[in-house]
Design an enzyme around this catalytic site. Sequence first.
Site, short mmCIF file in Angstrom:
data_model
loop_
_atom_site.label_atom_id
_atom_site.label_comp_id
_atom_site.label_asym_id
_atom_site.label_seq_id
_atom_site.Cartn_x
_atom_site.Cartn_y
_atom_site.Cartn_z
N CYS A 113 0.82 -1.23 0.00
CA CYS A 113 0.00 0.00 0.00
C CYS A 113 0.85 1.27 0.00
CB CYS A 113 -0.95 0.00 1.18
SG CYS A 113 -2.08 -1.38 1.14
N HIS A 250 -3.31 7.36 2.00
CA HIS A 250 -3.69 6.05 1.45
C HIS A 250 -5.09 5.72 1.98
CE1 HIS A 250 -4.02 1.91 0.54
NE2 HIS A 250 -3.78 1.49 1.77
N ASN A 280 -10.11 -0.11 -0.67
CA ASN A 280 -8.65 -0.01 -0.58
C ASN A 280 -8.04 -0.55 -1.88
OD1 ASN A 280 -5.94 -0.26 -0.04
ND2 ASN A 280 -6.20 -1.24 1.96
N1 ACO Z 1 -18.85 -8.43 8.12
C1 ACO Z 1 -19.42 -8.66 9.31
N2 ACO Z 1 -18.70 -9.02 10.39
C2 ACO Z 1 -17.37 -9.12 10.25
C3 ACO Z 1 -16.73 -8.88 9.03
C4 ACO Z 1 -17.53 -8.54 7.93
N3 ACO Z 1 -17.00 -8.27 6.71
N4 ACO Z 1 -15.40 -9.05 9.20
C5 ACO Z 1 -15.23 -9.38 10.49
N5 ACO Z 1 -16.40 -9.43 11.13
C6 ACO Z 1 -16.66 -9.74 12.51
C7 ACO Z 1 -15.54 -10.53 13.15
O1 ACO Z 1 -15.63 -11.89 12.86
C8 ACO Z 1 -15.76 -10.22 14.62
O2 ACO Z 1 -16.79 -11.05 15.10
P1 ACO Z 1 -16.68 -11.70 16.57
O3 ACO Z 1 -16.63 -10.53 17.51
O4 ACO Z 1 -17.92 -12.50 16.63
O5 ACO Z 1 -15.40 -12.50 16.56
C9 ACO Z 1 -16.28 -8.78 14.61
O6 ACO Z 1 -16.74 -8.55 13.27
C10 ACO Z 1 -15.23 -7.78 14.96
O7 ACO Z 1 -14.04 -8.08 14.24
P2 ACO Z 1 -12.75 -7.21 14.38
O8 ACO Z 1 -11.69 -7.78 13.50
O9 ACO Z 1 -12.44 -6.99 15.80
O10 ACO Z 1 -13.29 -5.85 13.76
P3 ACO Z 1 -12.60 -4.48 13.76
O11 ACO Z 1 -13.44 -3.48 14.41
O12 ACO Z 1 -11.17 -4.56 14.17
O13 ACO Z 1 -12.64 -4.15 12.21
C11 ACO Z 1 -11.17 -4.12 10.34
C12 ACO Z 1 -11.99 -4.98 11.29
C13 ACO Z 1 -12.12 -3.23 9.58
C14 ACO Z 1 -10.40 -4.98 9.37
C15 ACO Z 1 -10.22 -3.28 11.20
O14 ACO Z 1 -9.47 -4.08 12.05
C16 ACO Z 1 -9.30 -2.47 10.37
O15 ACO Z 1 -9.70 -1.52 9.76
N6 ACO Z 1 -8.02 -2.79 10.41
C17 ACO Z 1 -7.07 -2.10 9.62
C18 ACO Z 1 -6.73 -2.95 8.51
C19 ACO Z 1 -6.91 -2.31 7.19
O16 ACO Z 1 -7.53 -1.31 6.95
N7 ACO Z 1 -6.28 -2.99 6.30
C20 ACO Z 1 -6.29 -2.62 4.98
C21 ACO Z 1 -5.08 -3.14 4.38
S1 ACO Z 1 -3.71 -2.53 5.16
C22 ACO Z 1 -3.44 -1.11 4.53
O17 ACO Z 1 -3.84 -0.78 3.48
C23 ACO Z 1 -2.67 -0.25 5.40
#
Ligand code: ACO
Length: 323
Positions: A113, A250, A280
Amino acid sequence: MIRSVVRGIGSSLPKRVVSNRELETLVETSDDWIVQRTGIRQRYIAGEGETSASLGAEAAKAALAMAGLSPDDIDMIICATSTPDNTFPSTAVNIQNRLGMSHGFAFDMQAVCSGFVYALTTADLYIRGGQARRILVIGAETFSRLLDWKDRTTCVLFGDGAGALVLEAEEGDGTAQDRGILASCLRSDGAHKDKLYVDGGVSTTGTIGHLRMEGREVFKHAVGMITDVVEQCFADTGMSADDLDWLVPHQANLRIIDGAAKKLSIPMDKVVVTVDQHGNTSAASIPLALSAAVADGRIKKGDIVMVDAMGGGFTWGAVLLRW
Ligand code: ACO
């Protein structure tokens, strides 16, 4: 002092738009969850015949048209991508060929990224070192082809697309009043290589593999890493957040963008956000966002613009420029 000034910018998106609602039919997710956690409302997904090179070439043509230049005027092409058309040759030479160019040289840059920020910094050094006068800097990705479409924790986050800009050498005074790239800062730390990675590759499994991510771990590091490099660019130029016209981060996640802007005391009305439209798109996200903000008249000649990124590796970096 030679500066690298942006002469033109362009972008290209696949034809097919995929809404969050459409993803509800593929995995157990909801429009609400995706919007609340990421800010993403839709993304573009490449169809048959649409590849990183084809999208990159279209974006490059648009950037050349805005600059009033032809491929004959270009000395060098850098394409930032983690989703090349082929393992080799590079997507950059593929684009070079699509542009009908057989002079100069072209190569890919892989920093996931952060690829566009790495490519911009590299291009600036080639220009200031006198090795090239005009460079096409491209970010082109088809992440949809790396996704595990059964994994709801990753497949809802990414999209495809490309953006490109033309950098040209221009004589400046060596002050922050110059147009062009004024500062840049790159970082990486491979200790984090298993937090966001692809579980395959030429030299390991002999397969393409799928993207895997520890989302919470990425989130935990993102804001601090982004703000560090942005502040370094401010320190190197004697500027501050008050001098900034636009922050173009980004586009991974609205919560990361929001968190970084708050920590840097940059109001959200100075932040360009396209993650809602594009998802993304990895190395393509910054030039896609820049292109949108130039097209709608937000970014104008003379504006102070900061771009920043953080991604797999981890890699991270920022570039400060006067448009
Ligand atoms: N739809 C519904 N529920 C979901 C989904 C989905 N697509 N994905 C995960 N869940 C559920 C999980 O299973 C979890 O359920 P549980 O509590 O029963 O176990 C719950 O939602 C919460 O999951 P978390 O992973 O804790 O959710 P979080 O609030 O952390 O959000 C996310 C996840 C959006 C990926 C977040 O961690 C994030 O934004 N991380 C940054 C990563 C990112 O943006 N990466 C992009 C690539 S890296 C880059 O470009 C820099």
